[in-house]
Every structure is written in structure tokens, then in C-alpha cells.
Design an enzyme around this catalytic site. Structure first.
Site, PDB file in Angstrom:
ATOM      1  N   LYS A 268       7.284   3.808   4.463  1.00  0.00           N
ATOM      2  CA  LYS A 268       7.301   4.357   5.830  1.00  0.00           C
ATOM      3  C   LYS A 268       7.722   3.314   6.854  1.00  0.00           C
ATOM      4  CE  LYS A 268       2.972   5.786   5.540  1.00  0.00           C
ATOM      5  NZ  LYS A 268       2.707   5.710   4.100  1.00  0.00           N
TER       6      LYS A 268
ATOM      7  N   GLN B 244      -0.910   5.740   4.850  1.00  0.00           N
ATOM      8  CA  GLN B 244      -1.172   6.354   3.545  1.00  0.00           C
ATOM      9  C   GLN B 244      -0.269   7.579   3.318  1.00  0.00           C
ATOM     10  OE1 GLN B 244      -4.401   5.858   5.508  1.00  0.00           O
ATOM     11  NE2 GLN B 244      -4.258   3.784   4.753  1.00  0.00           N
TER      12      GLN B 244
ATOM     13  N   ASP C 245       2.431   4.265   0.360  1.00  0.00           N
ATOM     14  CA  ASP C 245       3.394   3.262  -0.110  1.00  0.00           C
ATOM     15  C   ASP C 245       4.775   3.849  -0.341  1.00  0.00           C
ATOM     16  OD1 ASP C 245       1.264   1.381  -0.196  1.00  0.00           O
ATOM     17  OD2 ASP C 245       0.638   2.275  -2.088  1.00  0.00           O
TER      18      ASP C 245
ATOM     19  N   HIS D 108       2.230  -1.925   6.045  1.00  0.00           N
ATOM     20  CA  HIS D 108       3.589  -1.441   6.296  1.00  0.00           C
ATOM     21  C   HIS D 108       4.553  -2.624   6.296  1.00  0.00           C
ATOM     22  CE1 HIS D 108       1.931   2.448   8.293  1.00  0.00           C
ATOM     23  NE2 HIS D 108       1.848   2.451   6.999  1.00  0.00           N
TER      24      HIS D 108
HETATM   25  P1  IMP Z   1      -9.755   3.344   1.276  1.00  0.00           P
HETATM   26  O1  IMP Z   1      -8.791   3.974   2.219  1.00  0.00           O
HETATM   27  O2  IMP Z   1      -9.757   1.845   1.323  1.00  0.00           O
HETATM   28  O3  IMP Z   1     -11.126   3.924   1.385  1.00  0.00           O
HETATM   29  O4  IMP Z   1      -9.266   3.703  -0.215  1.00  0.00           O
HETATM   30  C1  IMP Z   1      -9.308   5.033  -0.723  1.00  0.00           C
HETATM   31  C2  IMP Z   1      -8.139   5.294  -1.637  1.00  0.00           C
HETATM   32  O5  IMP Z   1      -6.944   5.318  -0.858  1.00  0.00           O
HETATM   33  C3  IMP Z   1      -7.912   4.239  -2.712  1.00  0.00           C
HETATM   34  O6  IMP Z   1      -7.402   4.878  -3.870  1.00  0.00           O
HETATM   35  C4  IMP Z   1      -6.846   3.333  -2.120  1.00  0.00           C
HETATM   36  O7  IMP Z   1      -6.099   2.659  -3.107  1.00  0.00           O
HETATM   37  C5  IMP Z   1      -6.011   4.357  -1.372  1.00  0.00           C
HETATM   38  N1  IMP Z   1      -5.292   3.784  -0.246  1.00  0.00           N
HETATM   39  C6  IMP Z   1      -5.783   3.445   0.966  1.00  0.00           C
HETATM   40  N2  IMP Z   1      -4.809   2.962   1.760  1.00  0.00           N
HETATM   41  C7  IMP Z   1      -3.677   3.013   1.048  1.00  0.00           C
HETATM   42  C8  IMP Z   1      -2.315   2.677   1.340  1.00  0.00           C
HETATM   43  O8  IMP Z   1      -1.932   2.264   2.436  1.00  0.00           O
HETATM   44  N3  IMP Z   1      -1.434   2.897   0.326  1.00  0.00           N
HETATM   45  C9  IMP Z   1      -1.798   3.409  -0.867  1.00  0.00           C
HETATM   46  N4  IMP Z   1      -3.046   3.734  -1.175  1.00  0.00           N
HETATM   47  C10 IMP Z   1      -3.990   3.536  -0.227  1.00  0.00           C
END
Ligand code: IMP
Length: 438
Positions: free
Chosen positions: A16, A226, A13, A41
Site C-alpha cells: 500500500k 493491514q 502487506d 508501510h
Molecule cells: P495485532 O494487530 O498486532 O494485534 O496482530 C493481529 C494479527 O494481525 C496478527 O496475525 C498480525 O500478524 C496481523 N497484522 C497486524 N498488522 C499487520 C500488518 O501491517 N501486516 C500484516 N499483518 C498484520
């Protein structure tokens, strides 16, 4: 212009989308290399705001875009992104999806929620099925690739995979008994074979396309999803996502030559975090609330509020190192205007101090140094700064950037002062901030 990889420096976040959109202008092909529709995004062009989840942001510029082999593709989200772009701008460039990309199936999403409930340490996932699809990819027996989806044997493959998953399908109440399996397989097949028909023309070997483009002297832009601290290896495990979010992940997963790429690390002026997990500089006070409000820090995918923190030079230096960042792009600097803030320059625990980012963060507290401050900037002020250049920025900003560069050892190449594409200072910034390293 150079071939560029854009990565997030903290926990995602970082903004990007805007930087990718800007950098895409002079490139031939924009490639997404990791994650799935857990990402969101946000791109603002004129008065149009678009949030893309799996489609590379370059699509908005009418560029050719590619989804790499380590991206987890939920076809439903992919076509939702497609429709959004089609309606707002028209889809002008080619779209490519790597044949090796893994497909998120409806059961992955149910498993994600179920496993989360059973974990002793909740991760706070986005519940998009990312962990379960990554597990299938690594296990190699129950995975469905884009090639499988658009191939002639999708129905047979699906049946085989569902049979292997039968215990979990029952455990997570997706089906009641083994007798329901065929019906469930038919349901998925009916939905996914429609996606397959529409996707078939997009599926190819993306690695060849990227390498051929680079070798022909044209420029490509690789966008990560991410942030580095959510990397499955280098991040704050287990509170991470399931892919390599660092720049090395792009080289490995796309099969491209690291020597040919410049790495731009997107460092939001302050870190934020969604989901669970340690966040050393987290602010639980008025300042944190003001940053969250002014920065509109609510998840683009889940709508969850993002916790905000003080700038963290320790984390940023680590991120610069593990990604081999060539230059930072500082985003959302305008959000810190009118607020007094400090930056972590070390961590401390039981009288011990370190400038290294610890793997196990329990008990480590940030050590802050001096205070920074600059006045609120109007849109006109920001436009003036972009026109006049780096030196015209308020001293408070320059002071902060100088310390950031000195501490992380990485110069700044871009400074974003607003969500708008044009309000970004680029000209001469790298040269000026390189001076700080002398
Ligand atoms: P997952 O990717 O859904 O398995 O989530 C794993 C961790 O990554 C969690 O803490 C989510 O909040 C974080 N996360 C996944 N994608 C994003 C993103 O695009 N921005 C911020 N945090 C993310």
C-alpha cells in the site's frame, strides 16, 4: 483525481505504501484511519527506503497528513517515524492527530505479549499493544486519548487508569505490589509528558479538517493499514487485528461522506500472511519459497517471514464486495514472473463447492483452474511496458488480469511492476480492464 480510500485486499502487506505515495501526489491531505504501529508501510523513493509505522505515507511527498480517531498511537513510534522522515526528506507538511485517537501505553505492550501466551488460540500479534488498547477504547473506563495526553489532567487520569489496572499490572509483573504504583505512574508520566509537549500542537478534530478540505473541492487520500481479511468484524476471526480495516471503517471512524470517495483495493499479485490463522492457498513448496524470496516477504514491523500463497480469487471477490472496491491496484506482479501459478476460483469441502469466502475456513480447500505463466521482465522491459501501455504486456499477465477482473467483478486501475515509484502502469488500464466486464 478523486477523493480516494486505499485498503489492502488480503491480510495486509500488499504494498500500500507505494500506491499511497503515488496517489498522494495530487492530494491536499493524506489521512491514516486505522491500526497503529503494528503496520509497516515501505516507501522507496530513488535510493531511499523508508518504513513508516504510524505516520501517513503522504508525509514523504511533503503533504499535510492526519492521524484519525481510530488510530492507536504509540508516541515513541510516532516520533521515530517523524525523525526518519525529517532526516531523509524533511517534514514539510502539517501533521494532525485526532484528539480522540487512543494512546498506546507501555503496559498495553506487556499485556499484549502476556495475553497471547494465555490464549487457547494464538493470534501471532505484532506485540505492539493493539488488542489491549482497543479493549480499553471499547470498555471506555481505562482509555487514554490524545486529548488526555496533551490535556492538563494527564497525571491524574494516568493514576486513575493504573489503579483500575492494578491486578493486571501485578499479574503481568509490571509492578510487584500496589505500593509500586506511584513510582510506575511517575515513570510513565516522565516519558509521556515529554511526548505530550511535542505533540500538543498537532492535536485537533481531524474530522472537521477532512470534511472542510473535501467541501472546498480539494482532494484527500485516506490510507488504511493491514488488509480486509484482518478486519475485526469481516476478517478471519479470531486471527485478525483489532480495528476495522475495511473501507467502511474509514467512513465510520473518520466521519466522512461515503458518497464522496473512490475505493482502491490493493491486491498484491499473490497473497501473504504473517502471524497465525487460516490461509487456504498457502504454498509450502518451492514456489512459495521462491515468491517469499523474490518478493522480499519479511515483515516490515516484526521481520517475521510472511507465508506466501497462490492468488485467491474467492478471497479477492469477497474483499471487493465488503469494501465496495471501485478498482484494484495490482502490486508486485513482477514477483510472479518466471513462475507457473494458478488461482483459486472456488473452495471445496466434503464434496460441497462454494464461491463464497467461508467464515470458518476449517477443512475448506481451494479449487484451482488453469495455469498462468509469463517470462521474467527486466527493469528495462517494465519501463517499456509503462511507456507503451497495457497492450504491450505479456499475454500471460493479461490472461491472469482478465480472469481476476471477471471473477471479482472489479476492474484494475493500476499495475505495479517494481518497488520504484515510476514503474507503475496506470494510463488507460482502467478502460482496458473494464472491457473484460462486458
Ligand atoms: P495485532 O494487530 O498486532 O494485534 O496482530 C493481529 C494479527 O494481525 C496478527 O496475525 C498480525 O500478524 C496481523 N497484522 C497486524 N498488522 C499487520 C500488518 O501491517 N501486516 C500484516 N499483518 C498484520
Amino acid at each position: 483525481m478523486k477523493n480516494t480510500i486505499v485498503i489492502g485486499a488480503y491480510w495486509g502487506d500488499e504494498g500500500k505504501g507505494k500506491i499511497v505515495d503515488l496517489l498522494a501526489e495530487n492530494t491536499e491531505l493524506v489521512i491514516r484511519y486505522n491500526g497503529g504501529d503494528n503496520a509497516g508501510h515501505t516507501i522507496v523513493v530513488g535510493d531511499k527506503k523508508t518504513v513508516l509505522h504510524v505516520m501517513p505515507s503522504g508525509i514523504i511527498q511533503g503533504k499535510d497528513v492526519a492521524i484519525g480517531p481510530d488510530v492507536f498511537v504509540n508516541p515513541k513510534s510516532f516520533f521515530e517515524d517523524y525523525k526518519q522522515v525529517e532526516d531523509a526528506f524533511g517534514v514539510k507538511g502539517k501533521i494532525l492527530i485526532d484528539e480522540r485517537a487512543h494512546i498506546i501505553m507501555p503496559y498495553h505492550i506487556v499485556f499484549d505479549a502476556g495475553v497471547e501466551e494465555e490464549r487457547d488460540k494464538k493470534i501471532g500479534t505484532t506485540k505492539r499493544g493493539i488488542g489491549p488498547v482497543a479493549k480499553d477504547k471499547a470498555a471506555r473506563t481505562e482509555d487514554i486519548s490524545a486529548a488526555d495526553l496533551v490535556g492538563d489532567h494527564f497525571r491524574e487520569k494516568l493514576q486513575k487508569v493504573l489503579l483500575l489496572k492494578i491486578h493486571d499490572l501485578i499479574r503481568y509483573k509490571i509492578i510487584e505490589t500496589a505500593d509500586d504504583l506511584d513510582k510506575y505512574a511517575d515513570e510513565i508520566f516522565n516519558e509521556y509528558s515529554e511526548y505530550a509537549k511535542k505533540m500538543k500542537g498537532f492535536v485537533c478534530n481531524v474530522s472537521y479538517v477532512i470534511n472542510n478540505t473535501v467541501n472546498s473541492g480539494k482532494f484527500v487520500l485516506i490510507e488504511g493499514a493491514q488488509g480486509a481479511l484482518l478486519d475485526v468484524v469481516h476478517g478471519t476471526r479470531p486471527y485478525v487485528t483489532s480495528s476495522n480495516t475495511t473501507a467502511g471503517g474509514a467512513y465510520a471512524n473518520l466521519g466522512v461522506n461515503p458518497k464522496k470517495f473512490n475505493v482502491v483495493g490493493i491486491a498484491k499479485a499473490y497473497p501473504t500472511r504473517v502471524g497465525e490463522g487460516p490461509f487456504p492457498t498457502q504454498l509450502d513448496d518451492e514456489l512459495g519459497a521462491a515468491i517469499q524470496k523474490d518478493g522480499h516477504e519479511f515483515g516490515a514491523t516484526t521481520g517475521r517471514p510472511r507465508k506466501a500463497g497462490m492468488p485467491d480469487f474467492v478471497a479477492l471477490r469477497y474483499s471487493g464486495m465488503i469494501n465496495a472496491v471501485d478498482e484494484w491496484a495490482i502490486t508486485k506482479l513482477d514477483v510472479l514472473a518466471g513462475k507457473k501459478f494458478k488461482a483459486a476460483i472456488a473452495y471445496e469441502k466434503d464434496g460441497k463447492k462454494t464461491d463464497e469466502f467461508p467464515f470458518i475456513l476449517d477443512g475448506w480447500k481451494p479449487v484451482y483452474d488453469k495455469e498462468y505463466y509469463f517470462d521474467v521482465l527486466s527493469e528495462d522491459d517494465c519501463i517499456e511496458i509503462v511507456k507503451k501501455g497495457y497492450d504491450s504486456m505479456p499475454e500471460g499477465i493479461k490472461d491472469y488480469l482478465k480472469d481476476l477482473v471477471k471473477y471479482t467483478g472489479v476492474p484494475v486501475g493500476m499495475i505495479s511492476l517494481s518497488p520504484k515509484r515510476d514503474i507503475t502502469l496506470i494510463e488507460g488500464v482502467l478502460e482496458k480492464t473494464k472491457e473484460y466486464l462486458k
